[in-house]
Every structure is written in C-alpha cells, then in structure tokens.
Design a protein around this motif. Structure first.
Motif: not given
Length: 206
Positions: A165-190
């Motif tokens: 958690l202290a590592d600045p290179a760790t991807l935080p949960v809010d960014q993971i969730i946002a990236r999933t939405e970007y990847a799915l929306a308009g292509r794979f899912a509503d």
C-alpha cells in the motif's frame, strides 16, 4: 433437449466466497460489504423473475485459501442460494470455460447477463468479455464488484500489505475499477450501479 423456461436474464454472482476473507489483503478490499451488495442484487433479480447463478472459484491442490480441502471455497457467511438456484465451481478466471454455465443459460433461454462479484478486473471483467463474445447482452454492476490494490509487475513478491500500500507504483482500487469500466463500456458491457438495478432496496449502499 431444450428446457427453455422463458427466463431471459440471469444474475451471475462471481466468487463472493470466504476464500478472500482468509487472505491478508482483505483489509484493503474496495467493498468490504460485497456480500451485502451481492445479496441486494440477488433479491432484486428474484423479484424480477430472473435466474440467479452463484459461482465459486477453486484451486485444488494448492494448499491456499482457494483449495477446496481447506473449507473456504463456499459462499460468504450470510449468502444462501434460494431453492433451485445453481451453484457452479470454476477453476478458470472466467465463469464459462470450466463449468456448464453456457449450457445452463441456454436451457433457461437466457440472453442477458448481469455480473457482480470478486474481483472487478479479473474474474468479473473476464467473464463479461467472454459473455459478450458469446452473444450475451451484459450489464456490469461495478459497485457490486470488489477488488484489491495491485502491486507493480516488477515489485518483489510476498511483501507485507503495508509495504504494498505504501508503494507509489501500486495501482489503487479506484483506478482499477475505472480502468475496467473504460475497457468494458461500449464494447463488452453496459455499466450499471446497484441503484439502477435495485433501487430503494433494504440495505442500500450509499
């Protein structure tokens, strides 16, 4: 043989199981009440006459939290399938490849899927992508999924959670969730929310 029951939509509750609570990184989960969120969606699905399918992940012989021999490959405490609701166990990240899910959905006449569960960007997203390729209309309920911070690919394995958690290179949960939405929306899912599918339900998530 076709056993079409006239059900056109199914809710897939993916990997909301005790295994995750046994891992050290559970303390960093994005939605610690994921069980309540899944239960809320399941109640709404039942009220709508939709099929609810519960899916568990197993890694036999690994000796870890997902090894069925340890007893944690079960729904989180408090989640109970209603009579007739199938419970499938998979060994792949998507819910189709190692189960009879597609056959089950075909038998029920299901053409639309609603997806929730753990983890957002792994089993849930992978299932959504494959389902779309198989021709299902997919709704991804992002705030009824949960995930964990992801260490950088070059980070040393086995570090304590505090170091991850202290590592600045760790991807935080809010960014993971946002990236999933970007990847799915308009292509794979509503993309949908709990309030979209279960408005005003008891135990609403703010």
């Amino acid at each position: 043989m076709n056993h079409d029951t006239g059900i056109s939509r199914a809710l897939l509750v993916i990997d909301v199981q005790e295994s995750f609570r046994r891992r050290p990184n559970w303390r960093a989960v994005s939605a610690p009440d994921i069980d309540a969120r899944a239960a809320r969606l399941a109640a709404a699905a039942r009220a709508a006459g939709d099929l609810v399918v519960w899916i568990l992940h197993a890694e036999p012989g690994t000796g870890g939290a997902f090894d069925p021999d340890l007893g944690h490959v079960r729904l989180m405490d408090g989640l109970t399938p209603a009579a007739g609701e199938p419970v499938l166990t998979k060994t792949s990240r998507n819910a189709f490849t190692t189960t009879a899910l597609q056959r089950l959905l075909t038998e029920h006449g299901v053409r639309e899927l609603v997806i929730c569960g753990i983890q957002t960007e792994q089993c849930c997203e992978t299932t959504a992508r494959l389902a779309a390729d198989l021709g299902y209309r997919v709704t991804f309920v992002t705030d009824a999924t949960a995930t964990f911070p992801i260490p950088h690919r070059d980070a040393p394995p086995g570090r304590p959670l505090a170091d991850v958690l202290a590592d600045p290179a760790t991807l935080p949960v809010d960014q993971i969730i946002a990236r999933t939405e970007y990847a799915l929306a308009g292509r794979f899912a509503d993309i949908a929310s709990l309030d979209d599918l279960a408005p005003g339900a008891v135990g609403a998530v703010s």
